[in-house]
Each structure stands twice: as structure tokens, then as C-alpha cells.
Design an enzyme around this catalytic site. Structure first.
Site, PDB file in Angstrom:
ATOM      1  N   ARG A  86       1.329  14.703  12.532  1.00 39.22           N
ATOM      2  CA  ARG A  86       2.224  14.386  11.417  1.00 39.22           C
ATOM      3  C   ARG A  86       2.176  15.567  10.445  1.00 39.22           C
ATOM      4  O   ARG A  86       1.581  15.478   9.385  1.00 39.22           O
ATOM      5  CB  ARG A  86       1.792  13.075  10.744  1.00 39.22           C
ATOM      6  CG  ARG A  86       1.900  11.880  11.674  1.00 39.22           C
ATOM      7  CD  ARG A  86       1.776  10.569  10.941  1.00 39.22           C
ATOM      8  NE  ARG A  86       0.410  10.309  10.518  1.00 39.22           N
ATOM      9  CZ  ARG A  86       0.043   9.222   9.831  1.00 39.22           C
ATOM     10  NH1 ARG A  86       0.943   8.324   9.489  1.00 39.22           N
ATOM     11  NH2 ARG A  86      -1.209   9.037   9.491  1.00 39.22           N
TER      12      ARG A  86
ATOM     13  N   CYS B 245      -5.094   8.200   9.835  1.00 43.34           N
ATOM     14  CA  CYS B 245      -5.156   7.623  11.177  1.00 43.34           C
ATOM     15  C   CYS B 245      -4.783   8.659  12.241  1.00 43.34           C
ATOM     16  O   CYS B 245      -3.852   9.444  12.065  1.00 43.34           O
ATOM     17  CB  CYS B 245      -4.190   6.439  11.295  1.00 43.34           C
ATOM     18  SG  CYS B 245      -4.757   4.958  10.439  1.00 43.34           S
TER      19      CYS B 245
ATOM     20  N   LYS C 180       0.837  -1.209   0.000  1.00 42.96           N
ATOM     21  CA  LYS C 180       0.000   0.000   0.000  1.00 42.96           C
ATOM     22  C   LYS C 180       0.867   1.253   0.000  1.00 42.96           C
ATOM     23  O   LYS C 180       0.616   2.200  -0.751  1.00 42.96           O
ATOM     24  CB  LYS C 180      -0.903   0.009   1.230  1.00 42.96           C
ATOM     25  CG  LYS C 180      -1.672   1.316   1.426  1.00 42.96           C
ATOM     26  CD  LYS C 180      -2.480   1.312   2.707  1.00 42.96           C
ATOM     27  CE  LYS C 180      -1.681   1.688   3.925  1.00 42.96           C
ATOM     28  NZ  LYS C 180      -1.669   3.149   4.195  1.00 42.96           N
ATOM     29  N   ASN C 181       1.894   1.266   0.843  1.00 43.53           N
ATOM     30  CA  ASN C 181       2.712   2.466   0.998  1.00 43.53           C
ATOM     31  C   ASN C 181       3.647   2.698  -0.184  1.00 43.53           C
ATOM     32  O   ASN C 181       4.268   3.759  -0.276  1.00 43.53           O
ATOM     33  CB  ASN C 181       3.510   2.400   2.301  1.00 43.53           C
ATOM     34  CG  ASN C 181       2.618   2.561   3.515  1.00 43.53           C
ATOM     35  OD1 ASN C 181       1.521   3.103   3.424  1.00 43.53           O
ATOM     36  ND2 ASN C 181       3.076   2.080   4.663  1.00 43.53           N
TER      37      ASN C 181
ATOM     38  N   ARG D 267      -8.159  -0.446   5.091  1.00 38.02           N
ATOM     39  CA  ARG D 267      -7.283   0.542   4.463  1.00 38.02           C
ATOM     40  C   ARG D 267      -5.926  -0.058   4.113  1.00 38.02           C
ATOM     41  O   ARG D 267      -5.215   0.486   3.264  1.00 38.02           O
ATOM     42  CB  ARG D 267      -7.062   1.738   5.388  1.00 38.02           C
ATOM     43  CG  ARG D 267      -8.288   2.635   5.570  1.00 38.02           C
ATOM     44  CD  ARG D 267      -7.955   3.851   6.402  1.00 38.02           C
ATOM     45  NE  ARG D 267      -6.777   4.503   5.879  1.00 38.02           N
ATOM     46  CZ  ARG D 267      -5.753   4.932   6.620  1.00 38.02           C
ATOM     47  NH1 ARG D 267      -5.768   4.783   7.917  1.00 38.02           N
ATOM     48  NH2 ARG D 267      -4.721   5.516   6.056  1.00 38.02           N
TER      49      ARG D 267
ATOM     50  N   ASP E 133       5.193   0.770  12.225  1.00 34.95           N
ATOM     51  CA  ASP E 133       3.982   0.112  11.743  1.00 34.95           C
ATOM     52  C   ASP E 133       3.865  -1.336  12.209  1.00 34.95           C
ATOM     53  O   ASP E 133       2.840  -1.980  11.964  1.00 34.95           O
ATOM     54  CB  ASP E 133       3.930   0.154  10.211  1.00 34.95           C
ATOM     55  CG  ASP E 133       3.405   1.481   9.691  1.00 34.95           C
ATOM     56  OD1 ASP E 133       2.977   2.318  10.503  1.00 34.95           O
ATOM     57  OD2 ASP E 133       3.418   1.685   8.457  1.00 34.95           O
TER      58      ASP E 133
END
Length: 417
Positions: A121, A116, A22-23, A396, A304
């Protein structure tokens, strides 16, 4: 709204295939803005965030279609330069279109990002870098307004490692006039994958994966034809599942060298790793051993994976200490783990976990993406039934997770509230 219902305390075994990252997918999709024509990106996971990025690009004028893990994007008609609040507020990675829009259209209006709720951030480093490249930037009514006739190469130093900041500046710099140098750049594999995708489009980038990246701007790029890397966090999550259930899981399409810090700590917990023809085999112990970890930017222990590792430490032999050094609000899963009987004490950014013999199933509430994963990990080892509510967070970042768990022998099903 969906829930996951899990009847735990089963030893999981079998083979699981890891989806695309995903990232990595999100910034590479954003990079499609940089070139006219049709782009094809393969190994793209079917995830809520991917669909959100697709809608965001479609809002800018792109064609978007996702089929069989292949994203097709036609960016010939990118004319709109505004990313609205209703899309950006649901996914922080939306800010990744800022650099490409500036480079392609010379202007961008992007809502300040959401995602999230794991702590502050800010995107101040993104904006600092773009200003150094000649952009004029204003913050107005919750939006970033940026303009630049053509960005110019610059020397940019990040005083804090930022993955999305590195990616945004790198995408802006590939079409800038002259040379851009990014110091203290993020070194994550997803940054390197974006660089490789940009290079396949004709960009000139050196040093991705290291702390100093050099980009020589070019006048134009060609469309993407690229396959993204497997998701290292999904792979790591299944490694902790093998560890907490005493399982024997072969993980296909995994790149273990992206998870060296995690694997080293898991080995200290008593988990064994064996090379397999199609991936890596992970064999959990009868009971994991307690191990201390500290989250760090890559190549350190990934933030993560902190929540999933903590779930495993809840039943480990001994006491472990987990120090969260990346985000200040990333222990929201602790209250839910305590509902299962976990013995966890929080002091600032440090969690002390005293391992117990057995977790008990309970109704739980997911608060963010990785917290959701930690509750699944804990539930798989718990005695009795666990119901995890608000799993839209899980959707997600994890593709078909209940189906993958079922193939390993887990008693898990998705239900409507």
C-alpha cells in the site's frame, strides 16, 4: 497477550450499538494539527489505533486525553515535525499527519508507514500530490522528508483511488494558497466525514463523496468540535454474524446507506432487513445462500468486509466466488478457516468457497484486523470450542467486541495466553 475463547453454534439475538468509526476518527484527529487551540471530537472509539494516533500527536507536542468516547486535543504547542518509526510502523494511518504538518509547520519528517500486512500500500500518490502543491520531498533512511514554505493549490489526478491519499491532500490543501482540485478522489463516507469536520473548522471544500473535490485554501482554521460517524465495517460485521448464526440482531447507531453494496449482497444470501426505531434489524436465514462478490472501491463491495463475508460463505448452500480486487494479499484468513473444515480454493485474487454443513472449532491465529473478525464470525457458528490467538489485531478496530457479543447471547470470553 490475549485470546478469545468461543463456544459456538448459538443463535444470537438482541441489540448491539455500533461504535464510532475508526477510519473516520484517525484522519479527523490528524486534522487537529491544522489549528491552534483545544479540539473536542466525540463518538471516538477506545481502540489501539486511536491511542496510537494520540501518542503520535502527543509526540508532536499536542495534549491528548480520551475519556467517555471524547477525545480532547490541545494543538497550541505543535512544534515537533517528526513522526518516529516506533509509532508509525504499527499503524499505516500515521501517514495522515504528513499533509497537516506540511500545511501548519512547512516541514515534516514521517517514517514510512506500517500496519496490517495485507499487501503493498505505497504512499507514492500522497507524495505526487504534495509535490504538485510545491513541496520538496526526499526519501532517506526509511523516512519521508518534506518541506514547503507554503503549499500552493494544484490540479491532482489519482490514477488509483486512494482513501488516505485523498485525505492527506485534502488536509494539506485547506491551508494552501489558491484552489486545489482532486480528480478520481476516494468517495468513502470517511472521506466525507473528514471534509465535514474540516468545513466545521472553516475550510472551503466542495464535492466530498464524489470523484472530484475542490478545495479553496484559507489563511487559518478554528478548533474542532465534531462528532464522527458510526463505524460501517463494525456494523457490517454484525450483519454477517446475524447471517451466519441465523440470528435476529438490531443494530443501533448504524447508517445503512453507507453499506448499500454489502446489504444488497446479504439480501441475496437470504438475510432480511427491517427498519427499527433505533437502527436496523437483521434477521438471518436457517442457512445462507451462496453469493458471488467482487471487492471494489466505494460505493462497491468493501474490501474490509471480504473476510467476514467469506466466513459466512463457508457454510452457505452452494458455491460462491469472491474476487479481491483491492489488495493482493488479503486471503491470509483462508488457511485458518480451512482448519475449521472450510472448503476453499485460492487462485490468484479469486477464492472459490464450497459451502459445507458445519464448521468445527479449532485453535486459530489472527493475521490482521479483518482476518481476526472473520475468525470470530466463523467461530460463532462452529460446533465446539475455538480459541483465537493474537487478537491484538482485533483490538485495533473493534471496541469491546466480546462484551457486545455476550449481550447477544454468545459464549465468548477473553483470556490471557
Amino acid at each position: 497477550m490475549d485470546t478469545l475463547v468461543i463456544n459456538g453454534k448459538k443463535r444470537l439475538s438482541g441489540t448491539v450499538e455500533i461504535s464510532g468509526s475508526k477510519n473516520a476518527a484517525l484522519p479527523i484527529m490528524a486534522a487537529s494539527i491544522l489549528a491552534e487551540g483545544e479540539h473536542q471530537i466525540t463518538n471516538v472509539p477506545h481502540l489501539r489505533d486511536v491511542r496510537t494516533m494520540g501518542r503520535l500527536l502527543a509526540n508532536l507536542g499536542a495534549g491528548f486525553h480520551l475519556e467517555d468516547n471524547r477525545a480532547i486535543l490541545d494543538c497550541t504547542m505543535i512544534t515537533n515535525f517528526e513522526a518516529p518509526y516506533d509509532l508509525v510502523s504499527t499503524m499505516r494511518a500515521s501517514v495522515l499527519i504528513l499533509g497537516p504538518l506540511l500545511a501548519r509547520l512547512g516541514k515534516a519528517k514521517v517514517s514510512l508507514p506500517g500496519g496490517c500486512a495485507i499487501g503493498a500500500r505505497p504512499i507514492n500518490l500522497h507524495l505526487m500530490g504534495l509535490k504538485k502543491m510545491g513541496a520538496t520531498i526526499k526519501l532517506e533512511s526509511g523516512y519521508v522528508l518534506a518541506k514547503a514554505k507554503r503549499l500552493k493549490g494544484a490540479s491532482i489526478y489519482f490514477d488509483t483511488s486512494t482513501v488516505t491519499g485523498t485525505e492527506n491532500i485534502m488536509m494539506a490543501a485547506v491551508l494552501a494558497e489558491g484552489k486545489t482540485v482532486i480528480e478520481n478522489a476516494a468517495r468513502e463516507p470517511e472521506v466525507s466525514d473528514l471534509a465535514n469536520a474540516l468545513i466545521s473548522m472553516g475550510a472551503k471544500i466542495k464535492g466530498a463523496g464524489e470523484s472530484l473535490i475542490e478545495i479553496e485554501g484559507v489563511s487559518r482554521l478554528i478548533p474542532l468540535a465534531y462528532e464522527i460517524i458510526p463505524d460501517r465495517i463494525e456494523a457490517g460485521t454484525f450483519m454477517t454474524i446475524a447471517g451466519i448464526t441465523g440470528g435476529d440482531i438490531t443494530i443501533k447507531r448504524c447508517m445503512p446507506d453507507h453499506l448499500d453494496a454489502l446489504i444488497n449482497n446479504l439480501q441475496d444470501c437470504g438475510i432480511r432487513f427491517k427498519k427499527a426505531r433505533t437502527g436496523i434489524r437483521v434477521i438471518g436465514p436457517e442457512r445462507p445462500l451462496a453469493v458471488n462478490v467482487r471487492t471494489m472501491p466505494y460505493p462497491g463491495f468493501p474490501t474490509d468486509m471480504q473476510a467476514q463475508f467469506m466466513a459466512m460463505m463457508c457454510i452457505a448452500a452452494g458455491t460462491s466466488v469472491i474476487s479481491e480486487k483491492i489488495f493482493e494479499n488479503r486471503f491470509m484468513h483462508v488457511a485458518e478457516l480451512r482448519r475449521m473444515g472450510a472448503d476453499i480454493t485460492i487462485e490468484g485474487g479469486t477464492a472459490t468457497i464450497r459451502g459445507i454443513d458445519l464448521l468445527k472449532g479449532a485453535p486459530l491465529m489472527a493475521t490482521d484486523l479483518r482476518a481476526s473478525a472473520s475468525l470470530i464470525v466463523a467461530a460463532l457458528a462452529a460446533e465446539g470450542r475455538t480459541t483465537v490467538h493474537r487478537i491484538y489485531h482485533l483490538d485495533r478496530g473493534y471496541e469491546k467486541i466480546e462484551e457486545k457479543l455476550q449481550t447477544l447471547g454468545a459464549d465468548v470470553r477473553r483470556e490471557k495466553e
